[in-house]
Scaffold this motif. Sequence first.
Motif, PDB file in Angstrom:
ATOM      1  N   ASN A   4      56.707  42.538  54.611  1.00 21.41           N
ATOM      2  CA  ASN A   4      57.512  42.363  53.391  1.00 21.41           C
ATOM      3  C   ASN A   4      57.027  43.302  52.292  1.00 21.41           C
ATOM      4  OD1 ASN A   4      55.123  40.667  53.397  1.00 21.41           O
ATOM      5  ND2 ASN A   4      55.836  39.864  51.444  1.00 21.41           N
ATOM      6  N   GLN A   5      57.937  43.719  51.435  1.00 22.49           N
ATOM      7  CA  GLN A   5      57.649  44.788  50.476  1.00 22.49           C
ATOM      8  C   GLN A   5      57.367  44.305  49.053  1.00 22.49           C
ATOM      9  OE1 GLN A   5      57.379  48.072  51.550  1.00 22.49           O
ATOM     10  NE2 GLN A   5      57.519  46.982  53.499  1.00 22.49           N
ATOM     11  N   GLY A   6      57.471  42.998  48.809  1.00 24.56           N
ATOM     12  CA  GLY A   6      57.281  42.492  47.462  1.00 24.56           C
ATOM     13  C   GLY A   6      55.926  42.780  46.838  1.00 24.56           C
ATOM     14  N   PRO A   7      54.808  42.519  47.548  1.00 28.97           N
ATOM     15  CA  PRO A   7      53.487  42.786  46.957  1.00 28.97           C
ATOM     16  C   PRO A   7      53.298  44.243  46.540  1.00 28.97           C
ATOM     17  CG  PRO A   7      53.268  41.370  48.875  1.00 28.97           C
ATOM     18  CD  PRO A   7      54.696  41.824  48.841  1.00 28.97           C
ATOM     19  N   LYS A   8      53.758  45.173  47.357  1.00 29.97           N
ATOM     20  CA  LYS A   8      53.610  46.597  47.029  1.00 29.97           C
ATOM     21  C   LYS A   8      54.362  46.942  45.749  1.00 29.97           C
ATOM     22  CE  LYS A   8      53.930  51.243  48.984  1.00 29.97           C
ATOM     23  NZ  LYS A   8      54.511  51.876  47.782  1.00 29.97           N
ATOM     24  N   LEU A   9      55.525  46.330  45.561  1.00 29.94           N
ATOM     25  CA  LEU A   9      56.310  46.592  44.366  1.00 29.94           C
ATOM     26  C   LEU A   9      55.544  46.166  43.116  1.00 29.94           C
ATOM     27  CD1 LEU A   9      59.096  47.698  43.557  1.00 29.94           C
ATOM     28  CD2 LEU A   9      59.938  45.356  43.577  1.00 29.94           C
ATOM     29  N   LEU A  10      54.893  45.017  43.153  1.00 28.52           N
ATOM     30  CA  LEU A  10      54.083  44.549  42.020  1.00 28.52           C
ATOM     31  C   LEU A  10      52.898  45.481  41.776  1.00 28.52           C
ATOM     32  CD1 LEU A  10      53.935  40.670  42.561  1.00 28.52           C
ATOM     33  CD2 LEU A  10      55.191  41.891  40.782  1.00 28.52           C
ATOM     34  N   LEU A  11      52.206  45.834  42.844  1.00 23.72           N
ATOM     35  CA  LEU A  11      51.018  46.682  42.702  1.00 23.72           C
ATOM     36  C   LEU A  11      51.383  48.070  42.202  1.00 23.72           C
ATOM     37  CD1 LEU A  11      49.182  45.607  45.975  1.00 23.72           C
ATOM     38  CD2 LEU A  11      48.587  44.935  43.638  1.00 23.72           C
ATOM     39  N   ASP A  12      52.486  48.612  42.685  1.00 22.11           N
ATOM     40  CA  ASP A  12      52.935  49.932  42.217  1.00 22.11           C
ATOM     41  C   ASP A  12      53.251  49.902  40.726  1.00 22.11           C
ATOM     42  OD1 ASP A  12      52.651  50.987  44.707  1.00 22.11           O
ATOM     43  OD2 ASP A  12      54.789  50.951  45.223  1.00 22.11           O
ATOM     44  N   ALA A  13      53.686  48.745  40.232  1.00 21.64           N
ATOM     45  CA  ALA A  13      53.999  48.598  38.813  1.00 21.64           C
ATOM     46  C   ALA A  13      52.760  48.306  37.977  1.00 21.64           C
ATOM     47  CB  ALA A  13      55.029  47.488  38.616  1.00 21.64           C
ATOM     48  N   GLY A  14      51.579  48.225  38.626  1.00 25.46           N
ATOM     49  CA  GLY A  14      50.332  47.969  37.896  1.00 25.46           C
ATOM     50  C   GLY A  14      50.132  46.525  37.505  1.00 25.46           C
ATOM     51  N   ILE A  15      50.822  45.596  38.183  1.00 25.49           N
ATOM     52  CA  ILE A  15      50.710  44.165  37.854  1.00 25.49           C
ATOM     53  C   ILE A  15      49.702  43.516  38.801  1.00 25.49           C
ATOM     54  CG2 ILE A  15      51.957  41.971  37.744  1.00 25.49           C
ATOM     55  CD1 ILE A  15      54.488  43.601  37.162  1.00 25.49           C
ATOM     56  N   PRO A  16      48.623  42.938  38.284  1.00 28.99           N
ATOM     57  CA  PRO A  16      47.635  42.273  39.144  1.00 28.99           C
ATOM     58  C   PRO A  16      48.276  41.135  39.934  1.00 28.99           C
ATOM     59  CG  PRO A  16      46.760  42.591  36.929  1.00 28.99           C
ATOM     60  CD  PRO A  16      48.215  42.910  36.855  1.00 28.99           C
ATOM     61  N   LEU A  17      47.904  41.013  41.205  1.00 24.09           N
ATOM     62  CA  LEU A  17      48.427  39.971  42.082  1.00 24.09           C
ATOM     63  C   LEU A  17      47.262  39.267  42.758  1.00 24.09           C
ATOM     64  CD1 LEU A  17      50.679  38.512  43.695  1.00 24.09           C
ATOM     65  CD2 LEU A  17      50.639  40.444  45.302  1.00 24.09           C
ATOM     66  N   ILE A  18      47.172  37.975  42.532  1.00 27.52           N
ATOM     67  CA  ILE A  18      46.122  37.172  43.163  1.00 27.52           C
ATOM     68  C   ILE A  18      46.796  36.157  44.079  1.00 27.52           C
ATOM     69  CG2 ILE A  18      44.124  35.674  42.826  1.00 27.52           C
ATOM     70  CD1 ILE A  18      43.770  36.925  40.101  1.00 27.52           C
ATOM     71  N   ASP A  19      46.407  36.156  45.327  1.00 29.98           N
ATOM     72  CA  ASP A  19      47.059  35.387  46.380  1.00 29.98           C
ATOM     73  C   ASP A  19      46.263  34.161  46.799  1.00 29.98           C
ATOM     74  OD1 ASP A  19      49.297  36.836  46.712  1.00 29.98           O
ATOM     75  OD2 ASP A  19      48.743  37.745  48.615  1.00 29.98           O
ATOM     76  N   ASP A  20      46.976  33.284  47.517  1.00 26.50           N
ATOM     77  CA  ASP A  20      46.345  32.185  48.253  1.00 26.50           C
ATOM     78  C   ASP A  20      45.432  31.339  47.365  1.00 26.50           C
ATOM     79  OD1 ASP A  20      46.148  30.744  50.551  1.00 26.50           O
ATOM     80  OD2 ASP A  20      44.641  32.020  51.510  1.00 26.50           O
ATOM     81  N   LEU A  21      45.923  31.032  46.168  1.00 24.18           N
ATOM     82  CA  LEU A  21      45.135  30.260  45.208  1.00 24.18           C
ATOM     83  C   LEU A  21      45.169  28.763  45.487  1.00 24.18           C
ATOM     84  CD1 LEU A  21      46.176  32.264  42.060  1.00 24.18           C
ATOM     85  CD2 LEU A  21      43.806  31.909  42.761  1.00 24.18           C
ATOM     86  N   GLY A  22      46.057  28.324  46.355  1.00 26.28           N
ATOM     87  CA  GLY A  22      46.129  26.907  46.689  1.00 26.28           C
ATOM     88  C   GLY A  22      46.944  26.108  45.682  1.00 26.28           C
ATOM     89  N   THR A  23      47.150  24.855  45.986  1.00 27.32           N
ATOM     90  CA  THR A  23      48.015  23.999  45.164  1.00 27.32           C
ATOM     91  C   THR A  23      47.432  23.703  43.783  1.00 27.32           C
ATOM     92  OG1 THR A  23      47.021  22.046  46.215  1.00 27.32           O
ATOM     93  CG2 THR A  23      49.065  22.908  47.175  1.00 27.32           C
ATOM     94  N   ASP A  24      46.108  23.861  43.623  1.00 28.60           N
ATOM     95  CA  ASP A  24      45.494  23.541  42.326  1.00 28.60           C
ATOM     96  C   ASP A  24      46.074  24.391  41.203  1.00 28.60           C
ATOM     97  OD1 ASP A  24      43.913  21.606  43.425  1.00 28.60           O
ATOM     98  OD2 ASP A  24      42.124  22.861  43.592  1.00 28.60           O
ATOM     99  N   VAL A  25      46.420  25.645  41.510  1.00 29.20           N
ATOM    100  CA  VAL A  25      46.932  26.523  40.456  1.00 29.20           C
ATOM    101  C   VAL A  25      48.296  26.037  39.963  1.00 29.20           C
ATOM    102  CG1 VAL A  25      48.188  28.198  41.905  1.00 29.20           C
ATOM    103  CG2 VAL A  25      47.067  28.949  39.794  1.00 29.20           C
ATOM    104  N   MET A  26      49.033  25.311  40.819  1.00 32.27           N
ATOM    105  CA  MET A  26      50.344  24.805  40.422  1.00 32.27           C
ATOM    106  C   MET A  26      50.226  23.596  39.497  1.00 32.27           C
ATOM    107  SD  MET A  26      52.274  26.973  41.858  1.00 32.27           S
ATOM    108  CE  MET A  26      53.850  26.255  41.437  1.00 32.27           C
ATOM    109  N   SER A  27      49.004  23.063  39.339  1.00 26.85           N
ATOM    110  CA  SER A  27      48.803  21.933  38.432  1.00 26.85           C
ATOM    111  C   SER A  27      48.705  22.376  36.971  1.00 26.85           C
ATOM    112  CB  SER A  27      47.543  21.156  38.812  1.00 26.85           C
ATOM    113  OG  SER A  27      46.380  21.963  38.613  1.00 26.85           O
ATOM    114  N   LEU A  28      48.628  23.686  36.748  1.00 28.22           N
ATOM    115  CA  LEU A  28      48.613  24.189  35.377  1.00 28.22           C
ATOM    116  C   LEU A  28      49.904  23.809  34.662  1.00 28.22           C
ATOM    117  CD1 LEU A  28      47.136  27.751  36.010  1.00 28.22           C
ATOM    118  CD2 LEU A  28      46.025  25.902  34.726  1.00 28.22           C
TER     119      LEU A  28
END
Length: 390
Positions: free
Chosen positions: A74-98
Amino acid sequence: MSPLFSRKRQESSASTGVVRVDSRTKNLVKRLHPGEIAVISHLDLDWVAAESLVEKRPAAVLNAQQSTSGRYPNQGPKLLLDAGIPLIDDLGTDVMSLKEGQIVEIRGNQVFRGDKLVAEGVRQTQETNAANMEAAKASLGVQIEAFTANTMEYLRRERDLLLDSVGVPDLKTKLAGRQVLMVVRGYNYKEDLQTLRPYIREYRPILIGVDGGADALLENGYKPDMIVGDMDSVSDAALKSGAEIVVHAYTNGKAPGLARVQELGVDYVVFPTTGTSEDITMLLADEKGADLIVALGTHATLVEFLDKGRAGMSSTFLTRLKVGGKLVDAKGVSKLYRPRITNSQVGVMMIAGLAALVAALGATAAGQTFLGIVAANLDAWWQSLRTIVG
């Protein structure tokens, strides 16, 4: 790597911002503002979702799931990185509690709220993404087999619709003998819509917006003739624009978007099928006698089908087989189409050329003498004509 160097690198990649949280990316981007932090839960981030995030210019994207699971490249992550936007993956469900509006700090691959560690994941880079893409290519065979099985299952369920057009609703919009432009908020839809302006101006095709594609038409100054979809990503303004509404429903009769159009008080028809909204748009145009169907922003390649992330994309493959030679991709139209020169344009060019010639002659003594002779002859001719008529 020394602890001091690691800490400095982590500090250099730190950022702070307000979070916007939603498990559905297309809902989140409606609330996301530049400089904020997007918190999503999107397995295998697709191109369209990533493009919508890039347009909002977030400070970072935090994904509770893996942006690339390895199922397909899939090409989505590359599009973000090419735009200079930091991407942090696999953070787990805890991050959705924010909570929406909270302020967090990103330090390397960790997310903090104040001094409290909320979640820790994998910070993606161009190098890690390239490695993920190579690994994902090895899984394409398995996905193709699953895609084929889903295609045969869809053919079994929707044989009557595909072969005999059973269940296709009646429409007020007359499509017979017309060209149809169907707009989906998909791959490069903005650029393609701009490129097709001369085509739209000259041929005046029936304009059909597939869900949010209706808003894409409005944003470019066009009024949609028809809107097709489950109505989850189209604005109230588009639904009230006067376009004919076709609500996409499941085969059991349930239509998630039905309540919304009923509340708005607009006329509608319901089309129950297991295919996607862009599929039923093609089927409608084909069944109602459209001469040509120009597809803009739709899925065309195997990776794009898989990128949609739905077994239902098998219907897209079969629909294209049924529609056959009527269907062309917008990119093909923009490359092959050349605007014709109209009579009015020729007239304007001739007048402009004549004016330039007169101006050039008037700039010289010989030219002024010539123009004087022409003017005298025209005046004599006019006087003779008045005498005859009088």
